[in-house]
Design an enzyme around this catalytic site. Sequence first.
Site, short mmCIF file in Angstrom:
data_model
loop_
_atom_site.label_atom_id
_atom_site.label_comp_id
_atom_site.label_asym_id
_atom_site.label_seq_id
_atom_site.Cartn_x
_atom_site.Cartn_y
_atom_site.Cartn_z
N GLN A 98 69.95 11.76 65.33
CA GLN A 98 69.25 12.97 63.78
C GLN A 98 68.17 13.28 64.70
O GLN A 98 67.41 12.91 65.26
CB GLN A 98 68.31 12.01 62.80
CG GLN A 98 67.97 12.32 61.12
CD GLN A 98 67.30 11.61 60.48
OE1 GLN A 98 65.97 11.07 60.97
NE2 GLN A 98 67.75 12.67 59.25
N TYR A 178 60.02 17.99 55.81
CA TYR A 178 59.92 18.38 56.84
C TYR A 178 60.95 19.17 56.86
O TYR A 178 61.10 20.88 55.87
CB TYR A 178 60.70 17.13 58.05
CG TYR A 178 60.40 16.55 58.27
CD1 TYR A 178 58.88 15.80 58.31
CD2 TYR A 178 61.15 14.81 57.65
CE1 TYR A 178 58.32 15.28 58.10
CE2 TYR A 178 60.24 13.69 57.82
CZ TYR A 178 59.16 13.70 57.20
OH TYR A 178 58.98 12.05 57.62
N GLY A 308 69.14 1.83 54.44
CA GLY A 308 68.00 1.43 55.66
C GLY A 308 67.77 0.64 55.80
O GLY A 308 68.23 0.06 56.74
C1 LIG Z 1 60.87 3.03 58.44
C2 LIG Z 1 62.11 3.62 57.92
C3 LIG Z 1 61.68 4.70 58.10
C4 LIG Z 1 62.75 5.89 58.02
N1 LIG Z 1 62.74 6.94 58.51
C5 LIG Z 1 63.73 8.49 58.18
C6 LIG Z 1 63.97 9.20 59.28
O1 LIG Z 1 63.63 9.05 60.68
N2 LIG Z 1 64.69 9.99 58.65
C7 LIG Z 1 64.83 9.78 57.72
O2 LIG Z 1 66.64 10.52 57.30
N3 LIG Z 1 64.97 9.19 56.98
C8 LIG Z 1 64.30 8.63 57.27
N4 LIG Z 1 64.21 6.86 56.16
C9 LIG Z 1 64.51 7.15 55.11
C10 LIG Z 1 66.13 6.53 55.48
O3 LIG Z 1 66.82 7.44 55.90
C11 LIG Z 1 66.08 6.44 54.02
O4 LIG Z 1 67.40 7.23 53.37
C12 LIG Z 1 66.04 4.86 52.98
O5 LIG Z 1 65.24 3.79 53.62
C13 LIG Z 1 66.50 4.92 52.12
O6 LIG Z 1 67.52 3.66 51.98
P1 LIG Z 1 67.38 1.98 51.39
O7 LIG Z 1 66.78 2.24 50.37
O8 LIG Z 1 68.77 1.69 51.99
O9 LIG Z 1 66.24 1.74 52.23
C14 LIG Z 1 62.76 6.28 56.24
C15 LIG Z 1 63.04 4.97 56.02
C16 LIG Z 1 61.99 3.40 56.20
C17 LIG Z 1 62.59 2.15 55.89
#
Ligand SMILES: Cc1cc2nc3c(=O)[nH]c(=O)nc-3n(C[C@H](O)[C@H](O)[C@H](O)COP(=O)(O)O)c2cc1C
Length: 353
Positions: A98, A178, A308
């Site tokens: 990414q 971003y 995530g």
């Molecule tokens: C620790 C953490 C770091 C994240 N960093 C990013 C990132 O670098 N880029 C991004 O697009 N989303 C990031 N996200 C969002 C996740 O990609 C995802 O959309 C979000 O966690 C929702 O999914 P979940 O409910 O299954 O955790 C991050 C989420 C978490 C928990």
Amino acid sequence: MSQLFTPVRIGRHIAPNRLVMAPMTRSRADAKGVPGDMTVTYYTQRASAGLIITEGVFPSALGKGYVNTPGMETEAQVAGWKRVTEAVHARGGRIFMQLMHCGRISHPSLLDGATPVAPSAIKPEGQAWTPAGQADFVTPRELTLAEIAGVIDDYRQATRRAIDAGFDGVELHAASGYLPEQFLSSASNHRQDQYGGSVKGRARFVLEALAAMAAEAGADRVGIKISPEMNYNSITDAAPQETYTYLVDQLRGQGLAYLHVALFGTTVDYHAMLRPRFDGTYLIGGGLTQDSAAALLADGKADATVFGSAFLANPDLPERFRQGAALNAPDRNTFFAPPTAKGYIDYPALAEA
Ligand SMILES: Cc1cc2nc3c(=O)[nH]c(=O)nc-3n(C[C@H](O)[C@H](O)[C@H](O)COP(=O)(O)O)c2cc1C
């Protein structure tokens, strides 16, 4: 059998299951943005995902927005990532990088004193996480037209390096407030030139960045992530439905590997609005469980599902789902810890639990 475990096309590739690991910033790289041994282990542990999407990686130093995030600009960064792709492939996995340019969601102390850049000089609300702790965001510097061309070229060059380092593709991070979303959204983009104004102008940056990435990787190795109305990092848009339907209409026919849409508590059903407009593989993420993901696939609402925090805490998430086994709980205190193994590579797999 649940469709979670059937193969799905991701552009040039076939994923053996429909469980995608979401991009997640973990802040375990060194101060120079180089991923090390622990990062090799972390991704290799999760190679049973249908597809891994890496944490956000800055395409050029001015795109960095957090402490200890990795880059894809220097030789050392490329060499570090090459070890990751080789190890993931050796375990039979697939991995996209990414590309995340943070734009105004940064701070001079993360940029060697430089002022963060943005479409317009509008200060976001909130604070950056700097080496010295939390600090208020600053007013960013408006990018000139020549600089915009330079940033788009940074995405192109980072894509070239990613492909050369063995990545199976790249994802443009156009969500979470971003730089790309700063261009897309009316409140953060007050430009009067061809990169602002109408939705056509505000979407231009995203489309040009994608085109630059596709020129290096082939469109079938390029995906894009959007999160309409997530309103994270001080981003707002006066007419998000118009913005995102326009954007997705432009993506149609480009042969992209996928469109990744993560929704967080919006009342508008963007999936119903956007999926019919897109002609490729459609990924849904944001707060999914095994049951809700299986239902999305069964109802034909998604082609693959993105997890995530569940993948963060469960290196063998597909196997756990297959067996109906209990899940490890994610520990939020170690999401973005200083570069330590705790909460990074010490979540047990089933056999060890
Ligand atoms: C620790 C953490 C770091 C994240 N960093 C990013 C990132 O670098 N880029 C991004 O697009 N989303 C990031 N996200 C969002 C996740 O990609 C995802 O959309 C979000 O966690 C929702 O999914 P979940 O409910 O299954 O955790 C991050 C989420 C978490 C928990």
